[in-house]
Write a protein that holds these residues in place. Sequence first.
Motif, PDB file in Angstrom:
ATOM      1  N   PHE A 408       0.823  -1.205   0.000  1.00 52.23           N
ATOM      2  CA  PHE A 408       0.000   0.000   0.000  1.00 52.23           C
ATOM      3  C   PHE A 408       0.860   1.259   0.000  1.00 52.23           C
ATOM      4  O   PHE A 408       0.517   2.252  -0.647  1.00 52.23           O
ATOM      5  N   LYS A 409       1.981   1.218   0.709  1.00 55.49           N
ATOM      6  CA  LYS A 409       2.885   2.367   0.741  1.00 55.49           C
ATOM      7  C   LYS A 409       3.500   2.601  -0.628  1.00 55.49           C
ATOM      8  O   LYS A 409       3.621   3.747  -1.104  1.00 55.49           O
ATOM      9  N   GLN A 410       3.886   1.519  -1.300  1.00 58.27           N
ATOM     10  CA  GLN A 410       4.465   1.649  -2.635  1.00 58.27           C
ATOM     11  C   GLN A 410       3.423   2.163  -3.633  1.00 58.27           C
ATOM     12  O   GLN A 410       3.739   2.982  -4.500  1.00 58.27           O
ATOM     13  N   ILE A 411       2.183   1.677  -3.504  1.00 58.68           N
ATOM     14  CA  ILE A 411       1.116   2.154  -4.387  1.00 58.68           C
ATOM     15  C   ILE A 411       0.892   3.644  -4.182  1.00 58.68           C
ATOM     16  O   ILE A 411       0.709   4.409  -5.146  1.00 58.68           O
ATOM     17  N   TYR A 412       0.915   4.090  -2.924  1.00 59.47           N
ATOM     18  CA  TYR A 412       0.743   5.515  -2.625  1.00 59.47           C
ATOM     19  C   TYR A 412       1.810   6.347  -3.334  1.00 59.47           C
ATOM     20  O   TYR A 412       1.512   7.352  -3.993  1.00 59.47           O
ATOM     21  N   ARG A 414       3.755   5.498  -5.936  1.00 56.67           N
ATOM     22  CA  ARG A 414       3.668   5.385  -7.391  1.00 56.67           C
ATOM     23  C   ARG A 414       2.495   6.182  -7.952  1.00 56.67           C
ATOM     24  O   ARG A 414       2.579   6.737  -9.054  1.00 56.67           O
ATOM     25  N   ARG A 415       1.396   6.229  -7.226  1.00 57.11           N
ATOM     26  CA  ARG A 415       0.242   7.013  -7.701  1.00 57.11           C
ATOM     27  C   ARG A 415       0.588   8.496  -7.809  1.00 57.11           C
ATOM     28  O   ARG A 415       0.209   9.158  -8.776  1.00 57.11           O
ATOM     29  N   LEU A 416       1.304   9.001  -6.812  1.00 58.05           N
ATOM     30  CA  LEU A 416       1.686  10.420  -6.853  1.00 58.05           C
ATOM     31  C   LEU A 416       2.588  10.705  -8.044  1.00 58.05           C
ATOM     32  O   LEU A 416       2.497  11.764  -8.673  1.00 58.05           O
ATOM     33  N   LYS A 417       3.440   9.763  -8.355  1.00 58.73           N
ATOM     34  CA  LYS A 417       4.383   9.955  -9.456  1.00 58.73           C
ATOM     35  C   LYS A 417       3.717   9.721 -10.821  1.00 58.73           C
ATOM     36  O   LYS A 417       3.924  10.495 -11.768  1.00 58.73           O
ATOM     37  N   ASP A 418       2.920   8.653 -10.920  1.00 58.81           N
ATOM     38  CA  ASP A 418       2.383   8.250 -12.219  1.00 58.81           C
ATOM     39  C   ASP A 418       1.003   8.837 -12.517  1.00 58.81           C
ATOM     40  O   ASP A 418       0.758   9.341 -13.620  1.00 58.81           O
ATOM     41  N   GLU A 419       0.104   8.775 -11.547  1.00 59.16           N
ATOM     42  CA  GLU A 419      -1.304   9.049 -11.837  1.00 59.16           C
ATOM     43  C   GLU A 419      -1.707  10.505 -11.609  1.00 59.16           C
ATOM     44  O   GLU A 419      -2.608  11.009 -12.290  1.00 59.16           O
ATOM     45  N   LYS A 420      -1.080  11.166 -10.656  1.00 63.33           N
ATOM     46  CA  LYS A 420      -1.468  12.561 -10.403  1.00 63.33           C
ATOM     47  C   LYS A 420      -1.289  13.436 -11.638  1.00 63.33           C
ATOM     48  O   LYS A 420      -2.186  14.236 -11.962  1.00 63.33           O
ATOM     49  N   PRO A 421      -0.158  13.350 -12.369  1.00 66.04           N
ATOM     50  CA  PRO A 421      -0.034  14.161 -13.594  1.00 66.04           C
ATOM     51  C   PRO A 421      -1.105  13.832 -14.627  1.00 66.04           C
ATOM     52  O   PRO A 421      -1.552  14.719 -15.368  1.00 66.04           O
ATOM     53  N   VAL A 422      -1.536  12.577 -14.696  1.00 60.25           N
ATOM     54  CA  VAL A 422      -2.574  12.207 -15.656  1.00 60.25           C
ATOM     55  C   VAL A 422      -3.891  12.895 -15.301  1.00 60.25           C
ATOM     56  O   VAL A 422      -4.594  13.418 -16.171  1.00 60.25           O
ATOM     57  N   ILE A 423      -4.231  12.913 -14.002  1.00 62.87           N
ATOM     58  CA  ILE A 423      -5.480  13.551 -13.579  1.00 62.87           C
ATOM     59  C   ILE A 423      -5.424  15.052 -13.838  1.00 62.87           C
ATOM     60  O   ILE A 423      -6.407  15.659 -14.295  1.00 62.87           O
ATOM     61  N   MET A 455     -11.808  13.862  -7.091  1.00 60.92           N
ATOM     62  CA  MET A 455     -11.026  13.093  -8.049  1.00 60.92           C
ATOM     63  C   MET A 455      -9.593  12.840  -7.591  1.00 60.92           C
ATOM     64  O   MET A 455      -8.923  11.945  -8.108  1.00 60.92           O
ATOM     65  N   MET A 456      -9.102  13.612  -6.637  1.00 63.87           N
ATOM     66  CA  MET A 456      -7.738  13.438  -6.136  1.00 63.87           C
ATOM     67  C   MET A 456      -7.695  12.724  -4.781  1.00 63.87           C
ATOM     68  O   MET A 456      -6.608  12.395  -4.298  1.00 63.87           O
ATOM     69  N   THR A 457      -8.842  12.481  -4.162  1.00 62.96           N
ATOM     70  CA  THR A 457      -8.855  11.969  -2.787  1.00 62.96           C
ATOM     71  C   THR A 457      -8.157  10.625  -2.676  1.00 62.96           C
ATOM     72  O   THR A 457      -7.440  10.353  -1.705  1.00 62.96           O
ATOM     73  N   TYR A 458      -8.366   9.746  -3.661  1.00 63.64           N
ATOM     74  CA  TYR A 458      -7.812   8.393  -3.549  1.00 63.64           C
ATOM     75  C   TYR A 458      -6.288   8.390  -3.534  1.00 63.64           C
ATOM     76  O   TYR A 458      -5.654   7.392  -3.142  1.00 63.64           O
ATOM     77  N   LEU A 459      -5.654   9.501  -3.943  1.00 64.27           N
ATOM     78  CA  LEU A 459      -4.195   9.571  -3.935  1.00 64.27           C
ATOM     79  C   LEU A 459      -3.628   9.684  -2.528  1.00 64.27           C
ATOM     80  O   LEU A 459      -2.426   9.518  -2.331  1.00 64.27           O
ATOM     81  N   GLU A 460      -4.489   9.940  -1.529  1.00 62.89           N
ATOM     82  CA  GLU A 460      -4.010  10.157  -0.167  1.00 62.89           C
ATOM     83  C   GLU A 460      -3.594   8.874   0.540  1.00 62.89           C
ATOM     84  O   GLU A 460      -2.863   8.918   1.523  1.00 62.89           O
ATOM     85  N   ASP A 461      -4.048   7.717   0.061  1.00 64.35           N
ATOM     86  CA  ASP A 461      -3.730   6.457   0.738  1.00 64.35           C
ATOM     87  C   ASP A 461      -3.766   5.331  -0.285  1.00 64.35           C
ATOM     88  O   ASP A 461      -4.675   5.275  -1.121  1.00 64.35           O
TER      89      ASP A 461
END
Length: 486
Positions: A408-412, A414-423, A455-461
């Motif tokens: 879960f920590k790694q997913i958190y 990676r999401r900030l790095k990979d998915e936040k720019p996409v959103i 839309m950004m909430t799931y990036l918190e955890d």
Amino acid sequence: MSSGAKDIQLYELKDTILQLNKTISEQNSLILSLQKTLEERSASDAKKDQMIANLQAQLEYLKQKVFGSTSELHKSGFPGQLSISEFLEGIKTPEEEKAPEQVEPEYIEVQGYTKTRKPKATYDEMFANLPTTQVIVDTLTEEQKTCPVCGTEMVPIGHEVIRTEIRYTEPKLERIDYLATTYECPKCKETEDPQFIKDEGEPALIPGSYASSGLAAHVMYAKYVLGMPLYRLEKDFERLGALISRTTMAHWIISCAQRYFDPVYQYLHRLLLRRRFLMADETPIQVLKEPDRRPQSKSYVWLVRSGEDGEAPIILYNYAPTRAGKHAEDFLKDAEDGYYLMADGYKGYNRLKNIKRCCCYAHIRRYLLQAIPKGHERDYTELAVQGLMYCNKLFEYERRYREKGLSFKQIYNRRLKDEKPVIEAFLSWADRQDPQSGDRMTRALNYINGCRPYMMTYLEDGRCSLSNNLSECRGYFYPHLLSRSA
């Protein structure tokens, strides 16, 4: 010519000029009026054309829903087709230089598939859970068991399976009478105070009822798993020799739900409210013979379940006569503040306070899919296709995380790095769109804009979900409905 005649001619010319000016003015007014009428008709025609186009798109959408495939998979484009990055570069303006960097959304590559015949399952695979009885066949006569050469009687030397059959044993009902034994004290027998005791045995499943636990379980299984109406089950029992009415069976279901299921449900409800990651959905259901309600009225089953937090899942259903948000509020009122709730864009969940709400990207993706005109699924100039590619990019990242088994920590991280720019790029793209009023793309953009705060909430955890697919209910049954419909 005399001066008097000249004056008369001059006056006539002046009158003629006045008449001409008046005529020209009237003609100009008429021309302006006609131009205005033409403009109004053109605007009306354009409006009608747009309405016709929207209705045609709606018709194609309904045809797809009724007759087409329900898969939401989006196949990749043809080789040599314009990529989304090339398309976005072509429409970039100087004012967009400070906007979030455009991230190329990737399509999920769909590999070619060649249908191959599945190997035929063996009997050991098909009937592995059935008890097996072996029967030695003995159909040869004594003459056939005699050696045709020397006349000696042959002896068995081994066995082999020559065929297999599956036998069906018809179900049966049997009556069991429990006999109570009465005991007396032999010493007190002749006294004025004789002592007796009777063995009452174990109590019935339902006081005053002849239903056994197995029979009640069979009734509930037949109705709610196999979908068999109680009147058919009534006829089935009659064929087996027992007259058990559907009303009696409905009473068994209600009593068992209240006596045995409800305490377990309430316990699981308390456990669920302690969890930090929840998911919710609601689905309509028709309930007959509800007090003060028409049979055609829509009732609802609300689902609340635990999220993808790595703990044992808890899934509960709650009946409500309406879709009002107060029902979700009442069900979750004892939950601890600050929990994450994954739900779709329904505004009824806005009644929930002190929560961190996540939006469902599967719903966003579905709206965009529905907005793609028929035959334009691979047309990158279509706005809906462009928006769909951003969503596909997010789901592709999530699929990779699962395949790699990230924590879960790694997913958190990676999401900030990979998915936040996409959103961020997705929202920047949505801000620049101006679709025709009334079409399905407008509906999709309105849904996206309604979900912006979440839309950004799931990036918190890393334990938060990207979509609400796990809780998409499809009419599952919850025992509380039993008191309202048999």
